[in-house]
Design a protein around this motif. Structure first.
Motif, PDB file in Angstrom:
ATOM      1  N   ALA A  13       0.827  -1.207   0.000  1.00  0.00           N
ATOM      2  CA  ALA A  13       0.000   0.000   0.000  1.00  0.00           C
ATOM      3  C   ALA A  13       0.861   1.258   0.000  1.00  0.00           C
ATOM      4  O   ALA A  13       0.536   2.238  -0.656  1.00  0.00           O
ATOM      5  CB  ALA A  13      -0.934  -0.006   1.203  1.00  0.00           C
ATOM      6  N   ARG A  24      -3.809   2.054  -5.789  1.00  0.00           N
ATOM      7  CA  ARG A  24      -4.521   1.634  -4.573  1.00  0.00           C
ATOM      8  C   ARG A  24      -6.024   1.616  -4.816  1.00  0.00           C
ATOM      9  O   ARG A  24      -6.707   0.691  -4.392  1.00  0.00           O
ATOM     10  CB  ARG A  24      -4.186   2.564  -3.403  1.00  0.00           C
ATOM     11  CG  ARG A  24      -2.862   2.276  -2.761  1.00  0.00           C
ATOM     12  CD  ARG A  24      -2.692   2.990  -1.423  1.00  0.00           C
ATOM     13  NE  ARG A  24      -2.949   4.421  -1.486  1.00  0.00           N
ATOM     14  CZ  ARG A  24      -2.033   5.343  -1.746  1.00  0.00           C
ATOM     15  NH1 ARG A  24      -0.787   4.988  -1.977  1.00  0.00           N
ATOM     16  NH2 ARG A  24      -2.363   6.623  -1.763  1.00  0.00           N
ATOM     17  N   CYS A  28      -6.919  -1.414  -7.176  1.00  0.00           N
ATOM     18  CA  CYS A  28      -6.786  -2.694  -6.470  1.00  0.00           C
ATOM     19  C   CYS A  28      -7.864  -2.862  -5.412  1.00  0.00           C
ATOM     20  O   CYS A  28      -8.441  -3.945  -5.261  1.00  0.00           O
ATOM     21  CB  CYS A  28      -5.396  -2.821  -5.848  1.00  0.00           C
ATOM     22  SG  CYS A  28      -4.085  -3.048  -7.063  1.00  0.00           S
ATOM     23  N   SER A  29      -8.166  -1.796  -4.704  1.00  0.00           N
ATOM     24  CA  SER A  29      -9.212  -1.853  -3.682  1.00  0.00           C
ATOM     25  C   SER A  29     -10.581  -2.096  -4.317  1.00  0.00           C
ATOM     26  O   SER A  29     -11.357  -2.934  -3.855  1.00  0.00           O
ATOM     27  CB  SER A  29      -9.214  -0.546  -2.886  1.00  0.00           C
ATOM     28  OG  SER A  29     -10.243  -0.555  -1.944  1.00  0.00           O
ATOM     29  N   SER A  42     -10.796  -5.659  -5.622  1.00  0.00           N
ATOM     30  CA  SER A  42     -10.924  -6.641  -4.540  1.00  0.00           C
ATOM     31  C   SER A  42     -12.351  -6.659  -3.990  1.00  0.00           C
ATOM     32  O   SER A  42     -12.847  -7.719  -3.616  1.00  0.00           O
ATOM     33  CB  SER A  42      -9.909  -6.361  -3.435  1.00  0.00           C
ATOM     34  OG  SER A  42     -10.203  -5.175  -2.749  1.00  0.00           O
ATOM     35  N   GLU A  43     -12.999  -5.509  -3.971  1.00  0.00           N
ATOM     36  CA  GLU A  43     -14.412  -5.455  -3.546  1.00  0.00           C
ATOM     37  C   GLU A  43     -15.300  -6.223  -4.527  1.00  0.00           C
ATOM     38  O   GLU A  43     -16.206  -6.957  -4.119  1.00  0.00           O
ATOM     39  CB  GLU A  43     -14.890  -4.004  -3.455  1.00  0.00           C
ATOM     40  CG  GLU A  43     -14.310  -3.217  -2.319  1.00  0.00           C
ATOM     41  CD  GLU A  43     -14.868  -3.626  -0.968  1.00  0.00           C
ATOM     42  OE1 GLU A  43     -15.991  -4.161  -0.904  1.00  0.00           O
ATOM     43  OE2 GLU A  43     -14.167  -3.415   0.034  1.00  0.00           O
ATOM     44  N   LYS A  59     -10.882 -11.138  -1.066  1.00  0.00           N
ATOM     45  CA  LYS A  59     -10.596  -9.702  -1.137  1.00  0.00           C
ATOM     46  C   LYS A  59      -9.121  -9.435  -0.864  1.00  0.00           C
ATOM     47  O   LYS A  59      -8.463  -8.694  -1.595  1.00  0.00           O
ATOM     48  CB  LYS A  59     -11.475  -8.948  -0.136  1.00  0.00           C
ATOM     49  CG  LYS A  59     -11.300  -7.464  -0.162  1.00  0.00           C
ATOM     50  CD  LYS A  59     -12.248  -6.791   0.803  1.00  0.00           C
ATOM     51  CE  LYS A  59     -12.042  -5.295   0.782  1.00  0.00           C
ATOM     52  NZ  LYS A  59     -12.977  -4.605   1.671  1.00  0.00           N
ATOM     53  N   TYR A 107      -6.312  -8.160  -3.651  1.00  0.00           N
ATOM     54  CA  TYR A 107      -5.593  -6.909  -3.434  1.00  0.00           C
ATOM     55  C   TYR A 107      -4.082  -7.137  -3.472  1.00  0.00           C
ATOM     56  O   TYR A 107      -3.344  -6.388  -4.112  1.00  0.00           O
ATOM     57  CB  TYR A 107      -5.990  -6.258  -2.115  1.00  0.00           C
ATOM     58  CG  TYR A 107      -5.390  -4.875  -1.960  1.00  0.00           C
ATOM     59  CD1 TYR A 107      -6.067  -3.761  -2.405  1.00  0.00           C
ATOM     60  CD2 TYR A 107      -4.125  -4.697  -1.411  1.00  0.00           C
ATOM     61  CE1 TYR A 107      -5.513  -2.491  -2.310  1.00  0.00           C
ATOM     62  CE2 TYR A 107      -3.557  -3.436  -1.308  1.00  0.00           C
ATOM     63  CZ  TYR A 107      -4.258  -2.341  -1.757  1.00  0.00           C
ATOM     64  OH  TYR A 107      -3.694  -1.093  -1.670  1.00  0.00           O
TER      65      TYR A 107
END
Length: 109
Positions: A22, A30, A33-34, A37-38, A94, A98
């Motif tokens: 991160a 970021r 990727c976030s 992942s969600e 998740k 990420y």
């Protein structure tokens, strides 16, 4: 007890690894990727609860996305998640997504 200690050690290492990635990623990486992942965690939740891929894709089609590339990317992530044989829980998916996304973003540099 030994399994518990091993699990705690793995979680601590994963958290450290996640924090390291991160810091090295830029703001856009970021975010991507976030967000991905969600989407992956949501797809895994749908898959594990018995929602068909067709229904999951239909749900994504009706969803509003702030950027034009997000809809097709979400479709791809969802399809890959459904095609996977993984039965991991959504939080694990998740985190894994990420970490792999961050690793990929760092390799691109």
């Amino acid at each position: 007890m030994r399994g518990f200690v091993m699990t705690v050690a793995v979680c601590a290492l994963a958290t450290f690894s996640l924090a390291t990635h991160a810091k090295a990623l830029n703001k856009n990486d970021r975010f991507v990727c976030s967000w991905g992942s969600e989407i992956a965690a949501g797809a895994q939740q749908s898959k594990l609860s018995g929602v068909t891929l067709y229904a999951a894709r239909k749900r994504l089609q009706s969803r509003k996305f702030p950027k034009p590339w997000m809809r097709m990317t979400a479709m791809g992530i969802t399809e890959q998640t459904y095609n996977s044989r993984s039965r991991l829980k959504p939080p694990a998916i998740k985190q894994t997504y990420y970490e792999q996304c961050a690793r990929h973003a760092m390799a691109q540099r």
